[in-house]
Design a protein around this motif. Structure first.
Motif, PDB file in Angstrom:
ATOM      1  N   SER B  64       0.838  -1.204   0.000  1.00 26.69           N
ATOM      2  CA  SER B  64       0.000   0.000   0.000  1.00 26.69           C
ATOM      3  C   SER B  64       0.868   1.248   0.000  1.00 26.69           C
ATOM      4  O   SER B  64       0.536   2.249  -0.646  1.00 26.69           O
ATOM      5  N   ALA B  65       2.017   1.168   0.723  1.00 29.18           N
ATOM      6  CA  ALA B  65       2.937   2.313   0.739  1.00 29.18           C
ATOM      7  C   ALA B  65       3.490   2.560  -0.658  1.00 29.18           C
ATOM      8  O   ALA B  65       3.560   3.712  -1.129  1.00 29.18           O
ATOM      9  N   TRP B  67       2.139   1.728  -3.456  1.00 30.51           N
ATOM     10  CA  TRP B  67       1.046   2.191  -4.321  1.00 30.51           C
ATOM     11  C   TRP B  67       0.840   3.699  -4.157  1.00 30.51           C
ATOM     12  O   TRP B  67       0.737   4.434  -5.145  1.00 30.51           O
ATOM     13  N   VAL B  68       0.815   4.150  -2.896  1.00 30.21           N
ATOM     14  CA  VAL B  68       0.639   5.589  -2.650  1.00 30.21           C
ATOM     15  C   VAL B  68       1.838   6.365  -3.200  1.00 30.21           C
ATOM     16  O   VAL B  68       1.688   7.471  -3.735  1.00 30.21           O
ATOM     17  N   SER B  69       3.043   5.770  -3.085  1.00 25.35           N
ATOM     18  CA  SER B  69       4.251   6.431  -3.605  1.00 25.35           C
ATOM     19  C   SER B  69       4.139   6.730  -5.102  1.00 25.35           C
ATOM     20  O   SER B  69       4.722   7.700  -5.590  1.00 25.35           O
ATOM     21  N   PHE B  71       1.817   7.959  -6.554  1.00 24.83           N
ATOM     22  CA  PHE B  71       1.158   9.267  -6.732  1.00 24.83           C
ATOM     23  C   PHE B  71       1.958  10.384  -6.058  1.00 24.83           C
ATOM     24  O   PHE B  71       1.437  11.468  -5.829  1.00 24.83           O
ATOM     25  N   GLY B  72       3.193  10.089  -5.651  1.00 22.56           N
ATOM     26  CA  GLY B  72       4.007  11.036  -4.885  1.00 22.56           C
ATOM     27  C   GLY B  72       4.121  12.399  -5.549  1.00 22.56           C
ATOM     28  O   GLY B  72       4.318  12.490  -6.761  1.00 22.56           O
ATOM     29  N   VAL B 139      -2.192   3.825   7.952  1.00 19.62           N
ATOM     30  CA  VAL B 139      -2.641   4.969   7.137  1.00 19.62           C
ATOM     31  C   VAL B 139      -2.020   6.287   7.607  1.00 19.62           C
ATOM     32  O   VAL B 139      -1.917   7.237   6.830  1.00 19.62           O
ATOM     33  N   LEU B 142       0.919   7.133   5.525  1.00 18.42           N
ATOM     34  CA  LEU B 142       0.746   7.276   4.076  1.00 18.42           C
ATOM     35  C   LEU B 142       1.070   8.685   3.557  1.00 18.42           C
ATOM     36  O   LEU B 142       1.611   8.818   2.452  1.00 18.42           O
ATOM     37  N   PHE B 146       3.039   9.901   0.134  1.00 21.12           N
ATOM     38  CA  PHE B 146       2.368  10.769  -0.822  1.00 21.12           C
ATOM     39  C   PHE B 146       3.211  12.014  -1.103  1.00 21.12           C
ATOM     40  O   PHE B 146       3.251  12.506  -2.229  1.00 21.12           O
TER      41      PHE B 146
END
Lengths: 117, 299
Positions: B64-65, B67-69, B71-72, B139, B142, B146
């Motif tokens: 999940s980390a 995945w969020v990265s 969109f960094g 979370v 996160l 991001f």
């Protein structure tokens, strides 16, 4: 893990606490349930538990838990009984267990707990 | 993805040696009450269980980390300035996670395990959650991904944070020098955090920097005349490892089963620990108000 716990035992750490008198029982309970103001205190003859009653018709069960004290406050009446001269009071929680109190007046106390105190 | 060592795994031998040293010190100081063998065994088993849970769910957290990265906002490099910045922001994220873990029952259900010992020693530090993944505690970190910090860098800083917090779980250290107490989380500050005294409830959420508590109004100093009493407001009275790990989840499930409306269901799951529809239970705020009223009544 077992070795560390074993070393703690070998070093003589911990050990069950005891209550020397009713004052110590009240003090121990005050630290756990500050809002409970005891009217009566019944101390186990070995000092390993106590039962306290307040004016609001509640009873506090105080017993040793490892090297510390643990308590539960319950409303009366309770399903108390006597076995082998010991008062047995269920906490209603399987994991907390029951209070065992050795006292010469165990039968009298059991009767009071089964009624309204 | 770059690979960095896990500071917690590297520190495990030191954890064991320090627990042994603290036990010996307690014996030497005739403070045997600071340890209880059964309590210590429970703490160690809970730590072991937490490691297993981490191994099982760690992949999903890292996924999940990552995945969020994707969109960094930035592409922060492994530069000298990025490390301290990452560490400080991760510590800030930890503060808010930890504060939420005490104020929202859903998160408290995972965190209560860490407070379930009535002792406060280095073995207590090893009582770590089994259900952090269920609570979705990750979370809170996160936002760092991001922003654009590399995932390995954040996880490394988080590991360092956890390693730092080990040594503050002790009664063997009184107070550190004033400048240190002003900036860093210390044994004294964290004893307050683990205490159930009304004065101390829900205070000092810091990981490494106590400045967050000072900044956000949750700081409380340790007072010598009010010695901390450790554990839960309603202690378990049991050394059962499974019960220590899951008791609050069981409590939530029972309350949800008995709830009569959606308001009650939401309150039981996401209200503060101790919330009840009729106010018959006690939250930290209620306990504190009662104590303050008692203090005001005293001459």
């Amino acid at each position: 893990m077992l070795a560390l716990a074993g070393i703690a035992r070998w070093l003589g750490l911990g050990g069950a606490p005891t209550l020397a008198d009713e004052g110590e029982a009240r003090d121990a309970l005050r630290h756990i349930v500050p809002s409970f103001v005891p009217r009566e205190t019944w101390l186990d003859t070995r000092g390993c538990s106590a039962l306290l009653l307040d004016d609001a018709g509640r009873v506090a069960l105080l017993r040793a838990h490892g090297a510390r004290w643990a308590a539960r406050v319950l409303p009366l009446p309770l399903d108390a009984r006597v076995e082998d001269g010991r008062l047995l009071v269920p906490s209603g929680e399987r994991m907390f267990g029951r209070l065992e109190l050795e006292h010469e007046c165990a039968a009298e106390l059991a009767a009071r707990l089964r009624s309204d105190g | 993805m770059d690979k960095l060592p896990d500071p917690v795994q590297l520190a495990v031998p030191a954890f064991v040696l320090l627990v042994l040293a603290e036990m010996t010190y307690a014996r030497w100081k005739r403070a045997g009450h600071r340890y209880c063998p059964r309590d210590t065994l429970t703490s160690l088993l809970l730590g072991f269980g937490s490691s297993i849970a981490g191994a099982v769910f760690g992949g999903a957290v890292v996924g999940s980390a990552a995945w969020v990265s994707g969109f960094g906002l930035l592409d922060i490099p492994y530069a000298w300035w990025a490390w301290p910045l990452c560490f400080i922001l991760d510590d800030l994220a930890y503060y808010w996670f930890h504060r939420t873990a005490h104020r929202v029952r859903w998160f408290w259900a995972s965190h209560a395990i860490h407070h379930s010992s009535q002792h406060y020693n280095l073995s207590t530090a090893l009582r770590q959650t089994w259900t952090g993944f269920l609570s979705a505690s990750f979370v809170f970190r996160l936002p760092l991904f991001f922003v654009g910090f590399p995932v390995p860098m954040v996880l490394f800083c988080a590991g360092l944070n956890l390693v730092y917090q080990f040594w503050i779980h002790t009664e063997a250290v009184g107070r550190m020098p004033a400048w240190f107490e002003a900036v860093f989380n210390t044994p004294s500050h964290h004893r307050v955090h683990h205490a159930t005294n009304a004065r101390y409830l829900d205070r000092n959420y810091a990981g490494v920097l106590i400045v967050w508590d000072r900044l956000f109004g949750t700081y409380e100093p340790e007072v010598d005349k009010d010695r901390p009493r450790y554990g839960l407001v309603r202690d378990l009275g049991s050394f059962n490892v499974i019960w220590a790990a899951l008791h609050e989840w069981v409590g939530i499930a029972r309350d949800l089963w008995a709830a009569r409306s959606w308001r009650e269901r939401l309150g039981y799951a996401f209200g503060p620990p101790g919330w009840s529809p009729d106010g018959s239970r006690e939250t930290s705020e209620i306990i504190r108000r009662q104590w303050q009223a008692q203090q005001a009544d005293q001459p």
